[in-house]
Scaffold this motif. Structure first.
Motif, short mmCIF file in Angstrom:
data_model
loop_
_atom_site.label_atom_id
_atom_site.label_comp_id
_atom_site.label_asym_id
_atom_site.label_seq_id
_atom_site.Cartn_x
_atom_site.Cartn_y
_atom_site.Cartn_z
N UNK A 30 -23.92 60.94 -15.09
CA UNK A 30 -25.26 61.11 -14.51
C UNK A 30 -25.83 59.76 -14.06
N UNK A 31 -25.63 58.72 -14.87
CA UNK A 31 -26.18 57.40 -14.55
C UNK A 31 -25.55 56.84 -13.29
N UNK A 32 -24.22 56.80 -13.25
CA UNK A 32 -23.54 56.25 -12.09
C UNK A 32 -23.70 57.16 -10.87
N UNK A 33 -23.77 58.46 -11.12
CA UNK A 33 -23.98 59.38 -10.01
C UNK A 33 -25.31 59.15 -9.33
N UNK A 34 -26.35 58.89 -10.12
CA UNK A 34 -27.67 58.61 -9.56
C UNK A 34 -27.63 57.33 -8.73
N UNK A 87 -27.31 69.84 -18.38
CA UNK A 87 -27.35 68.87 -17.28
C UNK A 87 -28.70 68.18 -17.15
N UNK A 88 -29.83 68.92 -17.21
CA UNK A 88 -31.12 68.22 -17.14
C UNK A 88 -31.33 67.27 -18.31
N UNK A 168 -36.74 53.70 -10.97
CA UNK A 168 -35.71 54.72 -10.83
C UNK A 168 -35.52 55.54 -12.10
N UNK A 169 -35.81 54.96 -13.25
CA UNK A 169 -35.74 55.75 -14.48
C UNK A 169 -36.74 56.90 -14.42
N UNK A 175 -36.45 64.18 -11.04
CA UNK A 175 -35.44 64.91 -10.26
C UNK A 175 -34.40 65.58 -11.16
N UNK A 176 -34.71 65.66 -12.46
CA UNK A 176 -33.73 66.15 -13.44
C UNK A 176 -33.54 67.66 -13.43
#
Length: 381
Positions: A30-34, A87-88, A168-169, A175-176
Motif C-alpha cells: 500500500x505504501x509503495x503503491x501510493x 484493504x482500507x 500525503x499521509x 482515499x482509503x
C-alpha cells in the motif's frame, strides 16, 4: 502458546492466525503503491520535479524500519474483532508510516543528525547533491553553494519533503475507502497523535542540555514524543476501525502507555550504548545534543560531586569525541543509571503485559500484540 523474540532486523513472527511478516509486506504494498501512483500522476514538467522527492521517500522507507506503528494499527483491528476486507485498514496503516517518515525527517534536521538506518540522513543527502546545491541562475552562470549555504538549502528542502510526507499521509487516509463512520471514529485519535508528537518534540528541543530536567519531566517528554505516538494511538486507531468502544479504547492505554515508555527508555539506552552497525545511528549524537533522557537525569541525580562534574562537562558538548563518550558511558554504569533504567523497562513491560491479558481481545491478535511489545522493548536497534 509459542512465542518468538523478534530480532533487531525483522518482525517476521507468526503467532496463531496472525503472520506479522505477511502483514508488513501488505502494508508496504500500500505504501509503495501510493507513492508509485503519485509518480505516475506527474505530467507537467514542473510537477515532475516531485519525482525526486518521491525517490527520497521511497529510499527512506526501503532503508529498514520496523513498521511498528502500522503493524500495531492492523493488529489492533484484528484483536478488536475486525473482519472482512482489510484493504482500507492497510491503507490507514501505511498512512501512519508516511506520518512517521515526516517525523523522522524533521527530527533529523532539528538534531543535525548525520545518519539514519545506516545511511546519510535525508538532509545530508541533499547537502551533498550537486544538482541541488548548484542552482541555475537567470544567466549561463552556475554558482556552487558551499558550507552553510548548502546546508541551509538542504535543510529547507528536507523540511519540505517531510511536509510532503505529512500531507500525503492525510491524503492516503481520505482515499482509503473507509466508511464515513470509521473516518469519524479515528479522526480524534489522529488529531491527538499529531498534537502529542508535536508537543513532545517541542519539549524535547526546549529541554536539550538542561541539566535540571528531572526523571518525571524526561518521562513526560518520552511519553508524548514517542510512547503515545508509537504504541497507544496506532493501537487505538486500529481498535476504532473495528468498532471498538470508548471503554476498550481507554483500556488500550493501560497496555500501550507503559509499553510506549519502555520503548523510549530502550531507545535512550541504545542511543548511547547501541552498536552503530546495528542501530544505523551514531552513539555520540544524543550525548553531543544534550538529550534530556531519563538515563541522563538518573545519572545526574545519583552521581557524587566528582561524577556530576564530569557528566556536566561532557554532556551537551558538540565536540565530544569517542574517548569522552566512553567516559560518560562508564559513569552511566557506575551511577547505576543503566541498571535503574533496565528495571524501569522491566516494570513497565510487566505492567503492560498484565493489562494486555485483561483486554477483551481475540487470542491471535493478543499474541501478535505481545510479540510487537517484545520487539519494541527488547530490541537492539
Amino acid at each position: 502458546m509459542a512465542e518468538h523474540l523478534l530480532t533487531s532486523d525483522t518482525v517476521a513472527v507468526s503467532l496463531g492466525e496472525v503472520d506479522l511478516s505477511s502483514t508488513r509486506d501488505a502494508i508496504d504494498v500500500e505504501l509503495y503503491g501510493f507513492l508509485d501512483r503519485k509518480r505516475r500522476s506527474l505530467s507537467d514538467p514542473i510537477d515532475a520535479q516531485l519525482s525526486a522527492a518521491i525517490d527520497l521517500l521511497e529510499e527512506l522507507a526501503g532503508a529498514g524500519g520496523k513498521r511498528l506503528r502500522p503493524l500495531l494499527c492492523h493488529c489492533g483491528w484484528l484483536a478488536a474483532g475486525g473482519v472482512g476486507d482489510d484493504a482500507p485498514v492497510l491503507k490507514i496503516a501505511a498512512s501512519l508510516e508516511l506520518f512517521h517518515m515526516f517525523a523522522l525527517i524533521h527530527d533529523d534536521v532539528m538534531d543535525a543528525s548525520e545518519s539514519r538506518r545506516g545511511r546519510p540522513t535525508l538532509h545530508r543527502r541533499m547537502a551533498d547533491d550537486a544538482d541541488l546545491n548548484t542552482p541555475r541562475t537567470t544567466g549561463a552562470h552556475r554558482r556552487r553553494l558551499r558550507g552553510d549555504d548548502a546546508d541551509r538549502l538542504a535543510n529547507n528542502c528536507a523540511i519540505l519533503v517531510g511536509d510532503l510526507a505529512l500531507v500525503w499521509s492525510d491524503e492516503l487516509i481520505h482515499s482509503s475507502g473507509l466508511a464515513s463512520a470509521q473516518l469519524r471514529a479515528i479522526r480524534p485519535l489522529l488529531d491527538a497523535m499529531r498534537t502529542e508528537l508535536m508537543l513532545g518534540q517541542y519539549l524535547d528541543v526546549r529541554a536539550a542540555c538542561d541539566l535540571d530536567v528531572d526523571v518525571d519531566m524526561a518521562l513526560a517528554i518520552a511519553r508524548h514524543k514517542s510512547g503515545r505516538y508509537t504504541i497507544e494511538r496506532p493501537l487505538q486507531i486500529g481498535v476504532a476501525l473495528a468498532g471498538g468502544s470508548e471503554e476498550m479504547l481507554r483500556a488500550c492505554s493501560d497496555f500501550a502507555l507503559p509499553v510506549g515508555e519502555a520503548f523510549q527508555l530502550r531507545d535512550d539506552i541504545l542511543g548511547v550504548f547501541g552498536d552503530p552497525a546495528v542501530t544505523g545511528k551514531s552513539r555520540l549524537e544524543d550525548l553531543r545534543d544534550g538529550k534530556a533522557t531519563a538515563l541522563i537525569a538518573l545519572a545526574l541525580k545519583q552521581a557524587d560531586a566528582a561524577q556530576r562534574r564530569t557528566l556536566t562537562g561532557r554532556f551537551g558538548d558538540p565536540e565530544l569525541d569517542d574517548a569522552g563518550a566512553a567516559e560518560v558511558r562508564e559513569l552511566l554504569i557506575a551511577t547505576k543509571a543503566v541498571e535503574t533504567v533496565e528495571e524501569m523497562i522491566r516494570e513497565r513491560w510487566q505492567r503492560g503485559m498484565q493489562a494486555l491479558e485483561d483486554l477483551p481481545f481475540h487470542a491471535a491478535g493478543r499474541g501478535a500484540l505481545r510479540s510487537l511489545a517484545v520487539a519494541a522493548t527488547q530490541r537492539k536497534a
